[in-house]
Design an enzyme around this catalytic site. Sequence first.
Site, mmCIF file in Angstrom:
data_model
loop_
_atom_site.group_PDB
_atom_site.id
_atom_site.type_symbol
_atom_site.label_atom_id
_atom_site.label_comp_id
_atom_site.label_asym_id
_atom_site.label_seq_id
_atom_site.Cartn_x
_atom_site.Cartn_y
_atom_site.Cartn_z
ATOM 1 N N GLU A 183 -1.906 78.133 52.897
ATOM 2 C CA GLU A 183 -3.226 78.763 52.798
ATOM 3 C C GLU A 183 -3.373 79.935 53.747
ATOM 4 O O GLU A 183 -3.636 79.761 54.931
ATOM 5 C CB GLU A 183 -4.327 77.740 53.127
ATOM 6 C CG GLU A 183 -4.562 76.717 52.051
ATOM 7 C CD GLU A 183 -5.735 75.795 52.380
ATOM 8 O OE1 GLU A 183 -6.258 75.865 53.519
ATOM 9 O OE2 GLU A 183 -6.116 75.023 51.509
ATOM 10 N N GLU A 270 -2.990 71.579 46.015
ATOM 11 C CA GLU A 270 -3.803 70.729 46.890
ATOM 12 C C GLU A 270 -5.265 70.806 46.456
ATOM 13 O O GLU A 270 -5.798 71.893 46.245
ATOM 14 C CB GLU A 270 -3.654 71.236 48.327
ATOM 15 C CG GLU A 270 -4.386 70.436 49.370
ATOM 16 C CD GLU A 270 -4.333 71.136 50.746
ATOM 17 O OE1 GLU A 270 -3.231 71.462 51.225
ATOM 18 O OE2 GLU A 270 -5.413 71.340 51.313
HETATM 19 C C1 IDC Z 1 -6.939 68.853 57.179
HETATM 20 C C2 IDC Z 1 -6.867 67.360 57.446
HETATM 21 C C3 IDC Z 1 -7.605 67.071 58.733
HETATM 22 C C4 IDC Z 1 -7.039 67.934 59.856
HETATM 23 C C5 IDC Z 1 -7.082 69.415 59.457
HETATM 24 C C6 IDC Z 1 -6.452 70.327 60.503
HETATM 25 O O1 IDC Z 1 -7.409 66.651 56.358
HETATM 26 O O2 IDC Z 1 -7.508 65.703 59.082
HETATM 27 O O3 IDC Z 1 -7.815 67.738 61.031
HETATM 28 O O4 IDC Z 1 -6.372 69.589 58.245
HETATM 29 O O5 IDC Z 1 -6.536 71.656 60.118
HETATM 30 C C7 IDC Z 1 -6.935 72.397 53.574
HETATM 31 C C8 IDC Z 1 -5.644 72.385 54.267
HETATM 32 C C9 IDC Z 1 -5.320 71.030 54.862
HETATM 33 C C10 IDC Z 1 -6.577 70.375 55.384
HETATM 34 C C11 IDC Z 1 -7.509 70.116 54.212
HETATM 35 C C12 IDC Z 1 -8.798 69.390 54.589
HETATM 36 O O6 IDC Z 1 -4.562 72.838 53.487
HETATM 37 O O7 IDC Z 1 -4.387 71.208 55.880
HETATM 38 O O8 IDC Z 1 -6.222 69.148 56.005
HETATM 39 N N1 IDC Z 1 -7.831 71.392 53.595
HETATM 40 O O9 IDC Z 1 -9.530 70.128 55.531
HETATM 41 N N2 IDC Z 1 -7.449 73.392 52.878
HETATM 42 C C13 IDC Z 1 -8.684 73.071 52.495
HETATM 43 C C14 IDC Z 1 -8.945 71.785 52.949
#
Ligand code: IDC
Length: 349
Positions: A183, A270
């Site tokens: 991302e 995702e």
């Molecule tokens: C999130 C995890 C969360 C963590 C965070 C850190 O769910 O526990 O604290 O990352 O950055 C994304 C990302 C993915 C995210 C997820 C939810 O690719 O890494 O994971 N998310 O926030 N993009 C949109 C949402």
Amino acid sequence: MKPRHHYVISFIFLTSVICCSSDSSVSKNADEETISEEPSTDNNSNFTSVVEENGQLRILNGVLVNNNNAPVQLRGMSFFWSQWIGKYYTEETVKWLKNDWQCTVVRAAMAVDEDNGYLTNPEVEKQKVFTVIDAAIANGLYVIVDWHSHHAEDYIEEAKTFFAEVSKKYGDVPNIIYEPYNEPLDVSWTTVLKPYHETIIAEIRKNDPDNLIICGTRTWSQRVDEVIGNEINDSNVAYTLHYYAATHKQELRTLVKNAIDNNIPLFVTEFGVSEASGDGSIDSIEAQTWWNFLDDNNISWCNWSIADKEELSAALKPNASTTGSWPLIMLTSSGKMVREELKKKNPKY
Ligand code: IDC
């Protein structure tokens, strides 16, 4: 293998060749290719795995198709950040995701720059990804190799090294799908992201001429519309769309529809049924609206995530086994919803 009956629709690509000279040679459509109407999901097939049934994937006229040019829609699960919850990167988990959840694809989300990711511990993190890839190959699943970063343009050399190694090691099997940038943030498609992808794609193509590569788009892989008219020049590329159903709704779908209408091939590597934070709330109605939208447009997906963290997007309850065999009681609401959708829509191999 049992015989399959294909009802074929002709799609005429590029320009039709019009014969206008007095030459007596036959006029014909030089670039005609066909997409079979039949979906590739056949629950009564004798195939033992999705990869056995579909083989080499490619993009044809904006759609993901199999080795018979029939549209394929993959559905499966993404693992969590490898450095934080890497304990589920096991062969047994992959096997369970195939046999019990009916996943046809899994995604290894290798942490890069965050905490102790690949930049700090290349061998440790890489090994986790290789374990998942090997298990996916052994079980006939497609596997996405995700460079899980929000700043990949800052580590181009490391990304080149990693994708060169993966493509050298696995480029000859149809299972592998490359995702060189999870991302991006608010950086330009034209001047930063497209050149980044082109650099990594050139590295991959030295070893793997034909597997699918899915390219991240601006603002957390949402601005797939910015690719219109500015596509990457490679015959097997799709673009990443990410959404979280309790945050991103019709506004995002409208933007995405514009990309689809312009033949931009998309892959949801995702999504969550929760808010974009990975937590907050679940919106099951929007989740269903998104699933219908993806089905209508033959777009493949992976759900975030195989993790036992206490957050709503995690599929597992705390301390769920790292070798699969999860009873329903160890699944969260998200886990149960997504598993049900997978079992309803994916073929059983
Ligand atoms: C999130 C995890 C969360 C963590 C965070 C850190 O769910 O526990 O604290 O990352 O950055 C994304 C990302 C993915 C995210 C997820 C939810 O690719 O890494 O994971 N998310 O926030 N993009 C949109 C949402």
